[in-house]
Design a protein around this motif. Structure first.
Motif, mmCIF file in Angstrom:
data_model
loop_
_atom_site.group_PDB
_atom_site.id
_atom_site.type_symbol
_atom_site.label_atom_id
_atom_site.label_comp_id
_atom_site.label_asym_id
_atom_site.label_seq_id
_atom_site.Cartn_x
_atom_site.Cartn_y
_atom_site.Cartn_z
ATOM 1 N N ASP A 18 0.832 -1.198 0.000
ATOM 2 C CA ASP A 18 0.000 0.000 0.000
ATOM 3 C C ASP A 18 0.874 1.258 0.000
ATOM 4 O O ASP A 18 0.624 2.198 -0.761
ATOM 5 C CB ASP A 18 -0.927 -0.005 1.217
ATOM 6 N N GLY A 24 2.509 1.846 -3.382
ATOM 7 C CA GLY A 24 1.565 2.446 -4.327
ATOM 8 C C GLY A 24 1.440 3.943 -4.119
ATOM 9 O O GLY A 24 1.391 4.722 -5.083
ATOM 10 N N GLN A 25 1.409 4.366 -2.865
ATOM 11 C CA GLN A 25 1.350 5.796 -2.558
ATOM 12 C C GLN A 25 2.612 6.504 -3.045
ATOM 13 O O GLN A 25 2.543 7.622 -3.572
ATOM 14 C CB GLN A 25 1.170 6.006 -1.060
ATOM 15 N N VAL A 67 2.371 6.991 -6.854
ATOM 16 C CA VAL A 67 1.447 8.080 -7.193
ATOM 17 C C VAL A 67 2.078 9.429 -6.866
ATOM 18 O O VAL A 67 1.999 10.379 -7.658
ATOM 19 C CB VAL A 67 0.092 7.896 -6.476
ATOM 20 N N ASN A 74 -0.336 -2.105 -9.433
ATOM 21 C CA ASN A 74 -1.721 -2.551 -9.525
ATOM 22 C C ASN A 74 -1.832 -4.051 -9.770
ATOM 23 O O ASN A 74 -2.776 -4.690 -9.293
ATOM 24 C CB ASN A 74 -2.487 -1.735 -10.564
ATOM 25 N N LYS A 99 -6.276 -0.645 -5.549
ATOM 26 C CA LYS A 99 -5.471 -0.113 -6.636
ATOM 27 C C LYS A 99 -5.223 1.371 -6.417
ATOM 28 O O LYS A 99 -5.943 2.037 -5.688
ATOM 29 C CB LYS A 99 -6.184 -0.315 -7.977
ATOM 30 N N GLN A 100 -4.211 1.892 -7.086
ATOM 31 C CA GLN A 100 -3.882 3.309 -7.051
ATOM 32 C C GLN A 100 -4.048 3.879 -8.462
ATOM 33 O O GLN A 100 -3.946 3.154 -9.455
ATOM 34 C CB GLN A 100 -2.439 3.527 -6.585
#
Length: 188
Positions: A12, A15-16, A19, A157, A167-168
């Protein structure tokens, strides 16, 4: 030694990071690349002391986030460590493993270039060569930076879908706000 975060927690956060890397890349691109810069440069000059280092900060932050996502250390949150741990725990098998390996291979060249920038120009400023020479050594183009974040998001993802982690998605809201800010500043 502290206990490591779970695979899902690390995934998690990764993913951040991906982004965020893209957000900073988009902001750097808006302020620095010729197709947009030529339209905002006069407003930037009106606020020179603010804009003198702002685009640099966006590029630096992008490099740190994206290079970190692809580094090889076992004690940080990165794709390599997560993939090893997911494979070792039996979460990654067969065609999924092959798809992950292919995405990692796609990102490999650009990720190496980002590591050169992070390790020699930003996070650890080398005393061996000049700042500009580090960029010459990395030989990275803006399109490669965008492609690297695209590959990173696809990779994230895919891993997220395997683990059932949310998902991001990339967003253009910060860049839209930057455009709005520049339009407002141009009116003053």
């Amino acid at each position: 030694m502290q206990k490591q975060l779970s695979i899902d927690q690390r995934l998690d956060r990764l993913g951040q990071h991906v982004v965020r890397a893209r957000l900073f890349l988009d902001l750097w691109s808006y302020f620095e690349l010729d197709d947009t810069r030529q339209h905002i440069i006069e407003t930037m000059r009106d606020y020179n002391e603010f804009f003198r280092f702002t685009p640099h900060a966006y590029l630096l932050t992008y490099c740190i986030y994206i290079a970190g996502a692809f580094e090889a250390r076992r004690d940080t949150i990165n794709f390599g460590a997560l993939i090893r741990d997911m494979t070792g725990a039996g979460h990654l098998k067969g065609s999924q493993e092959a798809e992950v390996a292919a995405l990692m291979m796609t990102a490999k060249s650009a990720a190496r270039k980002m590591a050169i920038l992070r390790n020699n120009a930003f996070a650890h400023r080398t005393s061996a060569i000049s700042y500009n020479d580090v960029f010459d050594l990395a030989k990275v183009a803006p399109a490669e930076l965008r492609a690297l974040t695209d590959a990173a998001l696809k990779l994230f993802n895919l891993l997220a879908a395997i683990r059932g982690v949310a998902k991001q998605y990339f967003t253009d809201l910060p860049t839209k706000d930057a455009k709005g800010m520049m339009a407002a500043l141009a009116k003053t």
